[in-house]
Design a protein around this motif. Sequence first.
Motif, PDB file in Angstrom:
ATOM      1  N   THR A   1       0.837  -1.206   0.000  1.00 46.62           N
ATOM      2  CA  THR A   1       0.000   0.000   0.000  1.00 46.62           C
ATOM      3  C   THR A   1       0.871   1.255   0.000  1.00 46.62           C
ATOM      4  O   THR A   1       0.643   2.188  -0.769  1.00 46.62           O
TER       5      THR A   1
ATOM      6  N   ARG B   1      -6.925   8.094  -2.643  1.00 48.48           N
ATOM      7  CA  ARG B   1      -7.842   7.116  -2.045  1.00 48.48           C
ATOM      8  C   ARG B   1      -8.601   6.339  -3.115  1.00 48.48           C
ATOM      9  O   ARG B   1      -8.672   5.101  -3.073  1.00 48.48           O
TER      10      ARG B   1
ATOM     11  N   LEU C   1      -8.633   2.677  -1.351  1.00 48.75           N
ATOM     12  CA  LEU C   1      -8.386   2.613   0.095  1.00 48.75           C
ATOM     13  C   LEU C   1      -9.509   3.336   0.829  1.00 48.75           C
ATOM     14  O   LEU C   1     -10.204   4.177   0.250  1.00 48.75           O
TER      15      LEU C   1
ATOM     16  N   ALA D   1      -7.573   4.182   6.294  1.00 51.90           N
ATOM     17  CA  ALA D   1      -6.362   3.441   5.892  1.00 51.90           C
ATOM     18  C   ALA D   1      -5.364   4.383   5.228  1.00 51.90           C
ATOM     19  O   ALA D   1      -4.161   4.333   5.517  1.00 51.90           O
ATOM     20  N   LEU D   2      -5.876   5.258   4.355  1.00 52.47           N
ATOM     21  CA  LEU D   2      -4.965   6.181   3.670  1.00 52.47           C
ATOM     22  C   LEU D   2      -4.370   7.182   4.665  1.00 52.47           C
ATOM     23  O   LEU D   2      -3.169   7.468   4.615  1.00 52.47           O
TER      24      LEU D   2
END
Lengths: 108, 160
Positions: free
Chosen positions: A15, A35, A40, A44-45
């Motif tokens: 990632t 994103r 994502l 999470a980003l």
Amino acid sequence: MTPEARFDELIHPSTRLSIVALLAAADWADFAFVRDQLDLSDSALSKQLATLEEAGYIAIERPLSDRRRRVRARLTPLGRERYAGHVAALHEIIAEAPAAPASVSVED
Amino acid sequence: MTYPTKAEARVALQGAEQARRSVIDQIGMPGWYWWGLAACWIVLGVLADVSAAWWIVLGATVAVGAGHSYVFQRLVGGRQRTGDVKVRADVAGRDAHLLVIAFLLALVAVTVVLALLLDADGAGHPSIWASVFVAILLLLGGPRVMDWIRARATERTAAQ
């Protein structure tokens, strides 16, 4: 000039590598763009960007000129250098047998 | 420190290339840019044929040129199609904006030559016909030029 091959453990997780690779091709990218392109979640980003920012690899900007509230990320010169070195290290691994032990997981 | 295997390294590079291509895909001009430019082209052609005063045609041409210059700079010659991302110049190709400008200058030359030929042939409203023809070329060719610039950027990525 060919960058010095240098494997970077911080960048390597897939990632983070995708985020850095995307930012390496851009002067800057909007949070929502990164994103959406990498599929994502916001959280999470945000987490990955915070890690990269803490390491000094990226800079987060919040431009005031736009009416919309935006968050932009850009790769710092350090981040660009480390990314180039990491890509060179990956190419080296592919080109020849790695000097270091491979990450092979052995199940019992 | 554990290093990836060859296969893992290959997968990692593929992921990086895919991310890079998602940025390359953003190179281009928005649709309204080509439509707006084509409309301006026709307006100038109409003015050249129907306007009695040369200074109106000259003024309109200068205004369109200045307006286009402003918009072109805002779009960074195709590197900032949207407000979402600005593609690096070395990724798009440092001469990408020059290719777009060269394409537009070629169309200006085609317009002038075609209008002169139509006028010499005795056609009515030569500037209008020439500008309509070139506006169609612009709408069809403009996006193709950007496709080509994207393809070049992708080739460079693959070569790296």
